[in-house]
Design an enzyme around this catalytic site. Structure first.
Site, mmCIF file in Angstrom:
data_model
loop_
_atom_site.group_PDB
_atom_site.id
_atom_site.type_symbol
_atom_site.label_atom_id
_atom_site.label_comp_id
_atom_site.label_asym_id
_atom_site.label_seq_id
_atom_site.Cartn_x
_atom_site.Cartn_y
_atom_site.Cartn_z
ATOM 1 N N GLY A 47 10.214 -13.520 -1.550
ATOM 2 C CA GLY A 47 9.655 -12.173 -1.355
ATOM 3 C C GLY A 47 8.606 -11.795 -2.393
ATOM 4 O O GLY A 47 8.328 -12.545 -3.342
ATOM 5 N N ASP A 48 8.086 -10.599 -2.174
ATOM 6 C CA ASP A 48 6.993 -10.098 -2.984
ATOM 7 C C ASP A 48 7.364 -9.852 -4.444
ATOM 8 O O ASP A 48 6.599 -10.145 -5.357
ATOM 9 C CB ASP A 48 6.559 -8.764 -2.354
ATOM 10 C CG ASP A 48 5.074 -8.653 -2.347
ATOM 11 O OD1 ASP A 48 4.418 -9.691 -2.138
ATOM 12 O OD2 ASP A 48 4.584 -7.536 -2.580
ATOM 13 N N ARG A 79 7.609 -13.015 -6.437
ATOM 14 C CA ARG A 79 6.295 -13.616 -6.635
ATOM 15 C C ARG A 79 5.474 -12.840 -7.677
ATOM 16 O O ARG A 79 4.915 -13.405 -8.607
ATOM 17 C CB ARG A 79 5.569 -13.572 -5.285
ATOM 18 C CG ARG A 79 4.500 -14.584 -5.073
ATOM 19 C CD ARG A 79 4.127 -14.610 -3.604
ATOM 20 N NE ARG A 79 3.575 -13.333 -3.171
ATOM 21 C CZ ARG A 79 2.298 -12.995 -3.251
ATOM 22 N NH1 ARG A 79 1.438 -13.843 -3.755
ATOM 23 N NH2 ARG A 79 1.884 -11.822 -2.833
ATOM 24 N N ILE A 110 23.016 -15.158 3.672
ATOM 25 C CA ILE A 110 23.883 -14.391 2.765
ATOM 26 C C ILE A 110 25.128 -13.843 3.440
ATOM 27 O O ILE A 110 26.020 -13.338 2.785
ATOM 28 C CB ILE A 110 23.126 -13.245 2.073
ATOM 29 C CG1 ILE A 110 22.473 -12.358 3.095
ATOM 30 C CG2 ILE A 110 22.162 -13.756 1.060
ATOM 31 C CD1 ILE A 110 21.834 -11.175 2.450
ATOM 32 N N LYS A 118 15.898 -0.770 -7.079
ATOM 33 C CA LYS A 118 15.964 0.445 -6.294
ATOM 34 C C LYS A 118 15.419 0.181 -4.885
ATOM 35 O O LYS A 118 14.768 -0.841 -4.706
ATOM 36 C CB LYS A 118 15.190 1.558 -6.978
ATOM 37 C CG LYS A 118 13.651 1.348 -6.959
ATOM 38 C CD LYS A 118 12.955 2.506 -7.551
ATOM 39 C CE LYS A 118 12.123 3.267 -6.578
ATOM 40 N NZ LYS A 118 10.968 2.598 -6.009
ATOM 41 N N ASP A 178 15.251 0.270 -13.279
ATOM 42 C CA ASP A 178 14.196 1.247 -13.041
ATOM 43 C C ASP A 178 13.053 0.708 -13.881
ATOM 44 O O ASP A 178 13.096 0.798 -15.111
ATOM 45 C CB ASP A 178 14.608 2.636 -13.517
ATOM 46 C CG ASP A 178 13.524 3.652 -13.224
ATOM 47 O OD1 ASP A 178 12.341 3.331 -13.461
ATOM 48 O OD2 ASP A 178 13.838 4.745 -12.756
ATOM 49 N N HIS A 179 12.069 0.112 -13.239
ATOM 50 C CA HIS A 179 11.113 -0.675 -14.049
ATOM 51 C C HIS A 179 10.315 0.210 -15.000
ATOM 52 O O HIS A 179 9.742 -0.272 -15.976
ATOM 53 C CB HIS A 179 10.222 -1.558 -13.178
ATOM 54 C CG HIS A 179 9.089 -0.846 -12.522
ATOM 55 N ND1 HIS A 179 9.242 -0.110 -11.373
ATOM 56 C CD2 HIS A 179 7.778 -0.741 -12.841
ATOM 57 C CE1 HIS A 179 8.075 0.403 -11.021
ATOM 58 N NE2 HIS A 179 7.170 0.031 -11.896
ATOM 59 N N GLU A 188 -1.319 7.575 -8.471
ATOM 60 C CA GLU A 188 -1.639 6.235 -7.971
ATOM 61 C C GLU A 188 -2.819 6.307 -7.026
ATOM 62 O O GLU A 188 -2.970 7.277 -6.294
ATOM 63 C CB GLU A 188 -0.457 5.650 -7.204
ATOM 64 C CG GLU A 188 0.773 5.460 -8.039
ATOM 65 C CD GLU A 188 1.814 4.683 -7.272
ATOM 66 O OE1 GLU A 188 1.830 3.444 -7.398
ATOM 67 O OE2 GLU A 188 2.590 5.297 -6.530
ATOM 68 N N HIS A 206 11.896 7.117 -11.461
ATOM 69 C CA HIS A 206 10.943 7.011 -12.574
ATOM 70 C C HIS A 206 10.668 8.348 -13.265
ATOM 71 O O HIS A 206 10.654 8.450 -14.478
ATOM 72 C CB HIS A 206 9.609 6.444 -12.089
ATOM 73 C CG HIS A 206 9.737 5.182 -11.285
ATOM 74 N ND1 HIS A 206 10.688 4.236 -11.550
ATOM 75 C CD2 HIS A 206 9.036 4.713 -10.221
ATOM 76 C CE1 HIS A 206 10.556 3.225 -10.681
ATOM 77 N NE2 HIS A 206 9.565 3.501 -9.864
ATOM 78 N N LYS A 237 0.281 9.463 -4.104
ATOM 79 C CA LYS A 237 -0.482 8.280 -3.684
ATOM 80 C C LYS A 237 -1.872 8.746 -3.275
ATOM 81 O O LYS A 237 -2.053 9.891 -2.859
ATOM 82 C CB LYS A 237 0.188 7.626 -2.489
ATOM 83 C CG LYS A 237 1.620 7.198 -2.782
ATOM 84 C CD LYS A 237 1.784 5.698 -2.705
ATOM 85 C CE LYS A 237 3.198 5.260 -2.963
ATOM 86 N NZ LYS A 237 3.311 4.293 -4.056
ATOM 87 N N LYS A 282 -5.335 5.697 -11.226
ATOM 88 C CA LYS A 282 -3.980 5.180 -11.458
ATOM 89 C C LYS A 282 -3.640 5.484 -12.910
ATOM 90 O O LYS A 282 -4.288 4.965 -13.833
ATOM 91 C CB LYS A 282 -3.994 3.665 -11.228
ATOM 92 C CG LYS A 282 -2.805 2.917 -11.801
ATOM 93 C CD LYS A 282 -1.615 2.996 -10.902
ATOM 94 C CE LYS A 282 -0.418 2.278 -11.490
ATOM 95 N NZ LYS A 282 0.851 2.690 -10.893
HETATM 96 C C1 BG6 Z 1 7.676 1.654 -7.376
HETATM 97 C C2 BG6 Z 1 7.422 2.446 -6.133
HETATM 98 O O1 BG6 Z 1 8.982 1.877 -7.835
HETATM 99 O O2 BG6 Z 1 6.752 2.034 -8.384
HETATM 100 C C3 BG6 Z 1 5.995 2.273 -5.670
HETATM 101 O O3 BG6 Z 1 8.320 2.028 -5.111
HETATM 102 C C4 BG6 Z 1 5.018 2.552 -6.779
HETATM 103 O O4 BG6 Z 1 5.727 3.103 -4.548
HETATM 104 C C5 BG6 Z 1 5.401 1.794 -8.044
HETATM 105 O O5 BG6 Z 1 3.722 2.175 -6.345
HETATM 106 C C6 BG6 Z 1 4.544 2.223 -9.226
HETATM 107 O O6 BG6 Z 1 4.829 1.393 -10.313
HETATM 108 P P1 BG6 Z 1 3.728 1.058 -11.411
HETATM 109 O O7 BG6 Z 1 4.439 0.264 -12.436
HETATM 110 O O8 BG6 Z 1 2.636 0.314 -10.721
HETATM 111 O O9 BG6 Z 1 3.225 2.392 -11.917
#
Ligand code: BG6
Length: 513
Positions: A24-25, A28, A99, A161, A190-191, A229, A253, A354, A359
């Site tokens: 998946g994405d 990758r 799975i 998430k 939660d990145h 974004e 976030h 969005k 950004k």
């Molecule tokens: C993700 C969202 O958690 O965070 C996306 O699902 C969003 O919709 C992205 O584009 C934004 O993350 P970053 O790190 O590019 O600011």
């Protein structure tokens, strides 16, 4: 930064990393490049294996080529220059897996033992589910029933998430996971918490003598968190149309960043103490009592056709896999209160959208103005002091103060004391996923969300979602490429404030530097 975070050491014991959703994405774009960066920085050591798992058949060679191509495209390290590529690649294996079929997991268990023997790994297993959440339950049960959790070392589950769709579904999901794993084995990503500058908020606040004494409602007028974004929903229309900005960005976030700004100093630099303080903030969020209160405090918008940097763009309703009559919000702006002694009366404004012009992610802390009619402020229109934390894509901090205009006419002008982390550290800032994978592998859960945080955030968000279900009359349309609905500006104007321009916006820093 925790005591554990101070030890940027190698992952001493070694582990197997199981990547579910390996074709998946996410794998990758983020996971393979992150693992490679950790390897290049000697943080992984030699005792590790990565097992890619997905439904589709792939040979080992094909898989290793895919991994290399992903690293080539998305990693901050140049794989072309790597003469030892094969040395790294030999740690990667691919296994096709259904799975829902426990037999495949049993085979995986046997194979894991071989890998552990081959790479001298003492049974530590990290299961990374880069999968749709509906599949988390099935995978967990089969990991248990297939014997993969019967290991001499630790086993940990890392999940992405969205963690549910609302509080109810999140609870169900959590119960499924908890019937197999303990809370301290579950690492919910939660990145944003892996981003360098989000982690830096703690340090800025608690390691500087001049912020903490002012960090309260006596001195801070408002806090603004903007996450804008330029992208639309791309190929994720199906998911996004169900989620919207509220579930996609605010529940996680945005509220996580807010907790980092608002939390009390933890008693120790320990993951649980830090998360205890964060959850208290979430519990103190003022709940909107009625639908009218939601509409009065939360702005929702959806982009219509417009243009960005000279390129014409379709409206949200024309995007692939989006309902042509969708009322899903692609923009959210809100006034939020944290009702505790420190923050009573201070509005936190959050906004995300969005198809906005730039950004960027920024936090602006606006300090209260000095009393008017006193000394300089009686003659000049003094601008408030600001602390700005730039999270993304530029990383840095600046403080805006007032200084004398050069020359003999006098006058006051705003000046920026600017620290640009990106210009100093440059491309070598670790990616969020590098930090998070590394933290999960060494058992530091500080920058992962604990269940009580997730559930409190859902409770807050559910109240908004519920009001929005009852009517869509308050949905504002904004042209793609604009700064969102005018109503979001009015929200601040009602309190006598305005959004501070973010990095890349027209008026930005021109006056201040
Ligand atoms: C993700 C969202 O958690 O965070 C996306 O699902 C969003 O919709 C992205 O584009 C934004 O993350 P970053 O790190 O590019 O600011």
């Amino acid at each position: 930064m925790t005591e554990m975070n101070n030890q940027e050491t190698m992952l001493a014991e070694g582990a197997i990393f199981y990547i579910f959703g390996a074709t998946g994405d996410l794998a990758r774009r983020k996971l393979f490049p992150a693992i490679y960066s950790l390897y290049r920085e000697d943080k992984l050591g030699k005792n590790f294996a990565v097992v890619g798992l997905a439904r589709r058949p792939r040979t080992q060679e094909q898989f290793r080529e895919d991994v290399r191509a992903a690293i080539d495209e998305f990693c901050r390290y140049d794989v072309q220059q790597d003469e030892d590529w094969n040395e790294f690649a030999k740690h990667f294996e691919y296994k096709p897996l259904d799975i829902n079929n426990v037999d495949g997991f049993r085979e995986l268990q046997q194979h894991s033992q071989q890998l552990e023997h081959e790479f001298h790994i003492p049974g530590n297993r990290l299961f990374y589910l880069a999968l749709a959440p509906e599949l988390f339950g099935a995978v967990s049960y089969n990991l248990r029933d297939g014997g993969l959790l019967d290991t001499k070392g630790w086993s940990r589950l890392v999940i992405e998430k969205p963690f549910g769709y609302d509080l109810e579904s999140a609870k169900q999901l959590n119960e499924e996971l908890r019937s197999v794993f303990n809370e301290d084995q579950i690492y919910r990503i939660d990145h944003y918490l892996g981003k360098e500058m989000v982690q830096n908020i703690e340090v800025i606040r608690f390691a500087n003598a001049f912020f903490e004494p002012l960090w309260n409602n006596k001195h801070i007028a408002n806090v603004q968190i903007s996450l804008s974004e330029t992208v639309g929903v791309e190929e994720r229309g199906g998911y996004y149309d169900q989620a919207g900005a509220l579930r996609d960005m605010a529940q996680n976030h945005m509220l996580q960043m807010l907790t980092m700004i608002a939390m009390e100093p933890p008693s120790r630099l320990h993951p649980e103490d830090i998360r205890d303080e964060k959850v208290k903030v979430l519990r103190s969020l003022r709940t909107y009592e009625s639908d009218e209160e939601v509409v009065g405090n939360v702005v929702r918008g959806q982009y219509s056709a417009g243009s960005l940097k000279g390129k014409d763009l379709p409206g949200y309703r024309e995007e692939d896999k989006v309902n042509p009559e969708s009322t899903t919000e692609t923009y959210l702006g809100a006034r939020v209160y944290v009702d505790n002694f420190r923050w009573a009366g201070v509005p936190f404004y959050i906004r995300t959208g969005k198809r906005l012009p730039v950004k960027t992610t920024e936090v602006v802390v606006e300090f209260k103005s000095i009393p008017s009619r006193v000394y300089l402020s009686s003659k000049h229109n003094l601008e408030p002091n600001l602390l700005v934390i730039r999270v993304n894509p530029m990383e840095g901090i600046y403080v805006r103060i007032n200084g004398k205009k050069p020359g003999s006419e006098g006058g006051v002008q705003p000046l920026a004391m600017d620290f640009c982390q990106s210009s100093i550290v440059g491309i070598n800032t670790p990616e969020a996923y590098e930090r998070l994978i590394f933290d999960a592998a060494r058992g530091d859960s500080t920058y992962f969300t604990r269940w009580d945080e997730v559930s409190e955030a859902w409770a807050f968000v559910d109240r908004i979602a519920q009001a929005w279900k009852n009517t869509s009359e308050d949905l504002h349309f904004y042209p793609a490429g604009s700064w969102g609905p005018e109503r979001a500006n009015e929200l601040l104007a009602e309190d006598g404030f305005h959004w501070w321009p973010v990095n890349g916006q027209e008026e930005d820093t021109v006056v201040w530097k």
